[in-house]
Design an enzyme around this catalytic site. Structure first.
Site, PDB file in Angstrom:
ATOM      1  N   ASP A 130      41.240  32.554  12.409  1.00 45.95           N
ATOM      2  CA  ASP A 130      39.999  31.908  12.831  1.00 45.95           C
ATOM      3  C   ASP A 130      39.267  31.432  11.590  1.00 45.95           C
ATOM      4  O   ASP A 130      39.321  32.085  10.541  1.00 45.95           O
ATOM      5  CB  ASP A 130      39.116  32.893  13.601  1.00 45.95           C
ATOM      6  CG  ASP A 130      39.687  33.265  14.962  1.00 45.95           C
ATOM      7  OD1 ASP A 130      40.434  32.461  15.538  1.00 45.95           O
ATOM      8  OD2 ASP A 130      39.371  34.360  15.453  1.00 45.95           O
ATOM      9  N   ASP A 152      41.161  28.076  20.172  1.00 41.06           N
ATOM     10  CA  ASP A 152      40.090  28.666  20.988  1.00 41.06           C
ATOM     11  C   ASP A 152      39.237  27.569  21.637  1.00 41.06           C
ATOM     12  O   ASP A 152      38.859  27.676  22.810  1.00 41.06           O
ATOM     13  CB  ASP A 152      39.183  29.554  20.130  1.00 41.06           C
ATOM     14  CG  ASP A 152      39.910  30.737  19.528  1.00 41.06           C
ATOM     15  OD1 ASP A 152      40.890  31.217  20.129  1.00 41.06           O
ATOM     16  OD2 ASP A 152      39.487  31.187  18.440  1.00 41.06           O
TER      17      ASP A 152
END
Length: 182
Positions: A130, A152
């Site tokens: 991330d 995401d």
């Protein structure tokens, strides 16, 4: 007597759903993987405030972070299950549904790749990569959104689009004798 060769085969036609499902799936998957490799190849000190290097062994908001193998196994079950649901229920719906489901599956595959690479210990992977940071303090909200990635975003946008479509789109009239099979 000469015989002329006449082909009776018909050129393969692109399935109507393919032009709406495949591009978002590939776009989310490829952009996700390329941006992860790119951002994580940069020194942390060179990143702007809205980028970071973060590994998540769980799912959204880090849920399940203490059980990365279980999260990976569940992901490996959910991806083909989602593909099956799309094939049976959404493939023939329409362009919007196929765009949305393509984004969801592209994101699931992108994060699934990270999870598998983590489990087989490739390239120093320690979880899903991330890197996008959304700090809401500048607008007066004392919260920093959990770090996320392109996969995401694809999953979230696709799920929201499918939810909105289910609320606002009228079902098309089915031809006589047609029914959905799960």
């Amino acid at each position: 007597m000469s015989e002329a060769f006449v082909s009776t085969s018909v050129a393969p036609q692109t399935q109507p759903w393919a032009r709406w499902f495949v591009p978002p799936l590939l776009a989310v998957l490829i952009i996700d993987q390329v941006t992860k490799v790119w951002i994580f190849s940069l020194p942390h000190s060179s990143l702007p405030a809205w980028l970071d290097h973060h590994y998540n062994t769980g799912v959204a908001w880090g849920l399940g972070y203490q059980m990365p193998l279980l999260v990976t196994l569940v992901t490996m079950v959910l991806i083909p299950l989602l593909a099956w649901v799309w094939w049976k229920q959404f493939r023939l719906c329409g362009a919007a549904e196929n765009l949305a489901f393509g984004a969801v599956l592209g994101g699931a595959l992108g994060n699934g790749i990270d999870r598998v690479l983590t489990q087989i210990q490739v390239g120093g992977m320690r979880g899903v990569r991330d890197f996008i940071v959304v700090d809401l303090h500048p607008i007066g909200i004392g919260y920093i959104w959990p770090t996320f990635n392109v996969a995401d975003a694809g999953i979230s946008c696709g799920v929201v689009a499918l939810a909105l479509l289910s609320l606002f789109k009228r079902p098309a009239s089915a031809p006589p004798g047609a029914h959905a099979v799960i």
